[in-house]
Enzyme design. Structure first.
Site, short mmCIF file in Angstrom:
data_model
loop_
_atom_site.label_atom_id
_atom_site.label_comp_id
_atom_site.label_asym_id
_atom_site.label_seq_id
_atom_site.Cartn_x
_atom_site.Cartn_y
_atom_site.Cartn_z
N SER A 1 0.82 -1.22 0.00
CA SER A 1 0.00 0.00 0.00
C SER A 1 0.85 1.26 0.00
CB SER A 1 -0.94 0.00 1.21
OG SER A 1 -0.22 -0.18 2.41
N HIS B 1 -39.94 23.09 -10.75
CA HIS B 1 -39.98 22.27 -11.98
C HIS B 1 -39.24 22.95 -13.13
CE1 HIS B 1 -43.31 20.20 -9.87
NE2 HIS B 1 -43.70 21.44 -9.58
N SER C 1 -14.12 25.49 -27.74
CA SER C 1 -14.33 24.24 -28.47
C SER C 1 -13.25 24.09 -29.53
CB SER C 1 -15.71 24.28 -29.12
OG SER C 1 -15.74 23.45 -30.26
N LYS D 1 -17.91 29.01 -29.32
CA LYS D 1 -18.23 28.42 -28.02
C LYS D 1 -17.42 28.96 -26.84
CE LYS D 1 -20.75 25.35 -27.27
NZ LYS D 1 -20.75 23.94 -27.62
N GLU E 1 -19.17 21.61 -15.14
CA GLU E 1 -19.54 20.27 -15.59
C GLU E 1 -18.65 19.21 -14.95
OE1 GLU E 1 -19.86 20.31 -19.95
OE2 GLU E 1 -20.51 22.38 -19.72
N TYR F 1 -9.48 -6.28 12.81
CA TYR F 1 -8.87 -5.85 11.55
C TYR F 1 -8.96 -6.93 10.48
CZ TYR F 1 -5.50 -4.28 8.08
OH TYR F 1 -4.90 -3.91 6.90
N1 ARG Z 1 -1.16 -1.35 5.19
C1 ARG Z 1 -2.09 -1.82 6.16
C2 ARG Z 1 -3.42 -1.06 6.02
O1 ARG Z 1 -3.41 -0.04 5.41
C3 ARG Z 1 -1.56 -1.65 7.54
C4 ARG Z 1 -2.09 -2.60 8.53
C5 ARG Z 1 -1.62 -3.92 8.22
N2 ARG Z 1 -1.99 -4.86 9.23
C6 ARG Z 1 -1.97 -6.17 9.01
N3 ARG Z 1 -2.33 -6.92 9.98
N4 ARG Z 1 -1.63 -6.70 7.86
O2 ARG Z 1 -4.44 -1.45 6.49
#
Ligand code: ARG
Length: 461
Positions: A24, A157, A278, A284, A291, A318
């Site tokens: 991550s 409306h 445009s 335009k 938008e 978790y």
């Molecule tokens: N990168 C993980 C997250 O964003 C951190 C926590 C990871 N914990 C674990 N038990 N793998 O959630």
């Protein structure tokens, strides 16, 4: 590939595809400051409680500070193969200070660490978005003050309904934005709760001092249950929800601006710096900014939906699914900030065309209710007055006239009660000026509304 801290239990290297899939760092590296700040507080507490040596604690803090400085100065780059920002910072620390670095993670899990970092990240972002909203409100109130007497059609409306003023219309958005500020303020209160010490899920056997970490990091209080502490993402969902509602408001406003700058309306003209052309049609001038805001609103709704769906089937505590929270909430924050950044100066620089607003209000029998009310004030029941006025409108349409230009004889032919003072009663200005019930469009009421809103705004500074 970076060495795994959890390698001991394994006999094989992680497959490169799994490593990439699992990592991550590409999106959580942006929390590096919060991660370091949290670790400094944790190390301080560990040292104070005698869980690690004071000297190790000091070394860790020094090391973390040098990492922070080097990242800030661009001297240290994130390793894209690291699992996440938490692992990266810890590995870098140990590289720099040796064995003491290996003691940082005592009495801590990445599960409570990531919950802490995310709360800290959001706690830093919420006030930035709030200050943008405040700036937008101020811009709108300034524009409203200049347009207290700018009569425009009010719609239901998308059909002309009753006259209002441009100031009144703008102030409707101010009310929405004030509620947005309220929602963000409320979300903030539940964001500044400190989860560290929840451990992986069941806290820890070490004699930690959670309150000390809470105080060091400036949180309001500590979380009450370790299972909830690591697996609660309500604060993300609440923020995404508040941002979705805010974006919905910006999107409705954008839709109106798209209409208003069309040739059919021409109530406003966008500044050239906030419009686009445009590639083929030389005439335009397009309202692309509005938008895009309308379009990006869907994106923020998507982020909210991602978070809600991601959480709905997770057993305590978790689960790795929760790593998905960050891209969603970061995108919601980035998108909202980006939209506000362009929307505010676009509103500030657009040219209002009061003549066109007034001309549009003068058509479409926008004063028909007032014509009926004229008869009611002279004693007729509202339903009868309504019917008579409807017939008058029909006559006008047949003759190509308006209520203002229909001769008095035609009025009298339908109802004896009409007199020449009817023209005064149905004049656009009278129609607006007389709507002075609290919350109405009469200039004095809108002034009171601005005054009230200004006071409300003060609570959010
Ligand atoms: N990168 C993980 C997250 O964003 C951190 C926590 C990871 N914990 C674990 N038990 N793998 O959630």
């Amino acid at each position: 590939m970076a060495d795994k801290m959890w390698a001991g239990r394994f006999t094989k290297e992680t497959d490169e595809r799994v490593n990439d899939f699992n990592s991550s760092i590409s999106f959580d590296a942006r929390m590096y400051k919060q991660d370091i700040q949290g670790s400094v507080a944790h190390a301080t507490m560990l040292g104070e409680c005698g869980i690690i040596d004071k000297t190790d604690s000091e070394k860790i803090i020094e090391g973390l500070k040098s990492i922070l400085a080097d990242i800030n100065d661009g001297k240290l780059r994130f390793d894209p193969t690291a699992e996440d920002i938490h692992m990266f910072n810890e590995a870098e620390l140990t590289k720099r200070i040796g064995d003491a670095g290996k003691r940082l993670h005592t009495a801590r899990s990445r599960n409570d660490q990531v919950a802490l970092d995310l709360r800290m990240y959001l706690r830093d972002e919420i006030p930035i978005i709030k200050s943008q909203i405040i700036e937008l409100i101020e811009t709108l109130m300034k524009l409203a003050e200049k347009n207290l007497g700018t009569v425009m059609p009010g719609y239901t409306h998308l059909q002309r309904a009753q006259p209002v003023t441009f100031a009144h219309h703008l102030m409707a958005y101010v009310q929405m934005l004030l509620r947005d500020l309220g929602r963000l303020t409320d979300t903030y209160k539940r964001t500044i709760i400190m989860p560290l010490g929840s451990g992986a899920l069941a806290s820890t056997t070490y004699p930690i001092n959670r309150q000390r970490v809470c105080d060091l990091l400036g949180f309001a209080e500590i979380t009450q249950n370790s299972l909830d502490g690591v697996s609660d993402r309500d604060f993300c969902i609440e923020l995404a929800s508040a941002l979705s509602i805010l974006m919905m408001h910006l999107s409705r406003f954008s839709e109106e601006i798209v209409l208003w700058c069309s040739w059919e309306f021409k109530f406003i003209e966008l500044d050239d710096a906030y419009a686009t052309g445009s590639s083929i049609m030389p005439q335009k001038k397009n309202p692309d900014v509005t938008e895009l805001i309308r379009g990006k609103t869907g994106r923020v709704y998507g982020d909210l939906n991602t978070l809600l769906t991601m959480m709905k089937g997770l057993s305590l505590a978790y689960n790795k699914d929760m790593q998905e929270d960050k891209e969603a909430i970061f995108d919601a924050i980035d998108t909202t900030k980006l939209c506000l950044t362009t929307f505010i100066p676009m509103i500030d620089t657009m040219k209002v065309i009061p003549e066109n607003m007034r001309a549009a209000a003068a058509k479409g029998f926008i004063n028909a209710t007032d014509c009926a009310d004229y008869l009611v004030k002279k004693g007729l029941p509202f339903r009868d007055a309504y019917k008579i006025t409807g017939t008058l409108v029909h006559t006008c349409i047949e003759k190509g006239l308006t209520l203002e230009t229909l001769p008095i004889d035609e009025y009298k032919a339908l109802c004896e009660t009409f007199d020449t003072d009817v023209y005064e009663a149905i004049s656009l200005d009278t129609c607006v000026m007389q709507r002075k019930a609290a919350g109405g469009p009469a200039p004095e009421c809108v002034e009171a509304q601005i005054e009230y809103s200004r006071k409300t705004l003060e609570q959010f500074r």
